[in-house]
Design a protein around this motif. Structure first.
Motif, PDB file in Angstrom:
ATOM      1  N   ALA A 131       0.839  -1.212   0.000  1.00  0.00           N
ATOM      2  CA  ALA A 131       0.000   0.000   0.000  1.00  0.00           C
ATOM      3  C   ALA A 131       0.870   1.257   0.000  1.00  0.00           C
ATOM      4  CB  ALA A 131      -0.926  -0.003   1.218  1.00  0.00           C
TER       5      ALA A 131
ATOM      6  N   SER B  34      -1.450   4.008  -1.624  1.00  0.00           N
ATOM      7  CA  SER B  34      -2.870   3.760  -1.364  1.00  0.00           C
ATOM      8  C   SER B  34      -3.229   4.241   0.042  1.00  0.00           C
ATOM      9  CB  SER B  34      -3.195   2.270  -1.512  1.00  0.00           C
ATOM     10  OG  SER B  34      -4.542   2.023  -1.181  1.00  0.00           O
TER      11      SER B  34
ATOM     12  N   SER C 129      -5.192   8.453  -3.550  1.00  0.00           N
ATOM     13  CA  SER C 129      -3.852   8.040  -3.970  1.00  0.00           C
ATOM     14  C   SER C 129      -3.779   8.123  -5.485  1.00  0.00           C
ATOM     15  CB  SER C 129      -3.551   6.606  -3.516  1.00  0.00           C
ATOM     16  OG  SER C 129      -4.304   5.689  -4.273  1.00  0.00           O
TER      17      SER C 129
END
Length: 538
Positions: free
Chosen positions: A154, A159, A447
């Protein structure tokens, strides 16, 4: 329901509290009563309670002595003392024994209700934390490693939504990924060698899996994961940059040796910059990706460490620029532009021996495929089949014109196989849609990957065209939008709490919001708010 022990030498007070407490807070039960500290200790020896409500002045054993003994118990119940106005000195001493609250006699119902609410809230929170902690302990090592891998992935794809969920979970699991310094290293199969060995494209995922498994055997579990292209990524930690680079080279050497002995395929490694915060590992990853392009210049089976002063950096930047021009020409369906850009790309090769052509050809195919997530494996396979046409039975190097014609054919194959979501959109349209998304969703976790997925392009491609079109990165643009909206809120509502403004413009941490705001406006949000309020009054 929570249980309470009431200790008071006056039976009237005991009876009053036993009757009143369940009325003002149904979550509490007066389970036991005692007339002095000694009797209270006998009860505590047999029964567990959550709270002791005790008078100070009592015969046999006073409340102060009782509190002193209770403070050494484990687990220790909460304690509240009852004292008269002339006993405040005793009350202060009791507080040194960990007493949570004190109430003055005669008891006022509302004051008792407030104290019980505070203690109930603390006990509820403690119970919740204990339950969470027990749940965390039940998790297997495999589960913990899964959390770590998902978090690291991530971070590198930026993210925010996943980071928001997984980062607090790491704290609860007591996982510290970077103690002092850390970086990311990319381990990537040299696909040009796979091509030269005539290994089917469909088998590449098998070799990528083998690469990750071998790396996991060598590196601590949980620190090895895939990126979006299924390269193996390794988190390496240490005391300083030199130590990290040394560790990375040692890991690459061991993995490369094991892979070559078992498959005959070489791998390249790329080491990102050193960081001291796990949330900055995306920077280390991006720089490692850039450094991986060094294998185009000097061949694979090596490990390249990022440095702004690297001799390869000017060539890497030129290659990056040329590839962006090819991608732009393809997106705009401008044949003249992408043909000219491909010629420039071929001139950067410096030679046309087959291994060099394969390296640059594979990079061309991968870069084209990355700009459109809908580009299929069949399209990549078709493009690689075209590239292999350059093989010669006489093992002679192809000419520059042969290479150019081959690369042109690959681009036409891309146009044939690609199925973009928005056929008529050019760079300007895509950037406009990205900006529109930011304007509409700045208050949410955003993101680059989320925006790219929404508009149907890859994150790396969107990053390139956004920076080129807007002359700043998407994150700087997003930050500027958030700061402008925050300033607007502070001007419109000078009395609004800073924490609420922070939340409304997409920041989880008010401390982080305040830091960014101060960098943007050269003053903290509170000071900005005060100046706006003063201006309105004036």
């Amino acid at each position: 329901m929570y249980k309470m022990l009431v200790v008071d030498d006056e039976s009237l007070t005991r009876d009053y509290l036993k009757l009143t407490i369940p009325q003002i807070n149904p979550g509490w039960e007066v389970a036991h009563v005692a007339s002095d500290g000694k009797e209270a200790l006998e009860i505590l020896d047999q029964h567990a309670v959550d709270l002791i409500l005790t008078d100070i002045k009592m015969p046999v054993m006073d409340g102060l002595t009782l509190c002193k003994i209770v403070s050494k118990m484990s687990p220790r119940p909460r304690t509240v003392i009852l004292s008269g106005h002339d006993e405040f000195t005793f009350a202060k001493e009791a507080i040194t024994y960990g007493v949570n609250e004190y109430l003055l006699k005669p008891i006022v119902k509302e004051e008792l209700r407030v104290v019980l609410e505070r203690i109930t809230h603390d006990l509820d929170k403690e119970k919740s934390q204990l339950l969470t902690q027990q749940s965390m302990q039940i998790l297997s090592e495999d589960s913990k490693n899964h959390v770590v891998k998902n978090f690291l992935k991530a971070v590198i794809v930026d993210s925010n939504a996943e980071i928001k969920v997984l980062y607090p979970l790491l704290f609860r699991l007591k996982v510290s990924l970077i103690e002092t310094e850390g970086n990311l290293m990319i381990l990537s199969l040299d696909e040009d060698m796979i091509l030269r060995k005539s290994i089917p494209y469909a088998d590449i995922p098998v070799f990528k899996y083998i690469l990750q498994q071998i790396t996991t055997e060598i590196v601590e579990e949980g620190r090895v994961f895939y990126d979006t292209e299924e390269n193996t990524i390794v988190l390496v930690t240490g005391d300083c940059q030199d130590d990290l680079i040394k560790q990375c080279r040692a890991i690459h050497a061991k993995v490369a040796d094991a892979i070559y002995r078992s498959t005959g395929i070489t791998i390249s490694g790329a080491i990102g910059n050193c960081v001291n915060d796990v949330l900055r590992l995306n920077s280390s990853y991006r720089k490692a990706r850039k450094m991986l392009m060094s294998r185009l210049l000097s061949g694979g089976n090596s490990c390249f460490a990022f440095s702004d002063e690297s001799k390869d950096m000017p060539s890497i930047l030129e290659l990056d620029k040329t590839m962006m021009a090819i991608q732009s020409g393809l997106l705009d369906r401008n044949e003249t532009n992408y043909m000219v850009s491909v010629r420039n790309y071929a001139e950067l090769m410096g030679g046309y021996q087959l291994p060099v052509v394969y390296r640059y050809g594979v990079h061309l195919i991968r870069s084209i495929a990355a700009m459109n997530p809908n580009f299929t494996d069949e399209g990549i396979q078709a493009a690689q089949t075209i590239l292999r046409k350059l093989e010669s039975p006489t093992l002679q190097a192809p000419s520059k014109e042969e290479v150019l014609l081959n690369f042109y054919e690959i681009l036409k194959s891309f146009i044939l196989h690609a199925t973009p979501k928005h056929d008529n959109e050019n760079e300007h349209d895509l950037v406009a849609r990205a900006k529109e998304y930011i304007y509409s969703h700045y208050s949410e976790p955003i993101s680059l990957a989320i925006i790219a997925d929404t508009i149907g392009v890859s994150a790396s491609y969107l990053s390139n065209i956004f920076h080129k079109s807007v002359n700043e990165s998407y994150i700087k643009f997003l930050t500027r939008v958030r700061m402008e909206q925050a300033a607007k809120l502070l001007r419109a509502r000078p009395s609004e709490k800073i924490i609420d403004v922070s939340d409304k413009v997409g920041y989880v941490s008010v401390k982080h919001f305040s830091h960014v705001f101060k960098q943007h406006f050269y003053m903290p949000p509170g000071e900005y708010q005060e100046k706006q309020a003063a201006a309105l009054k004036g």
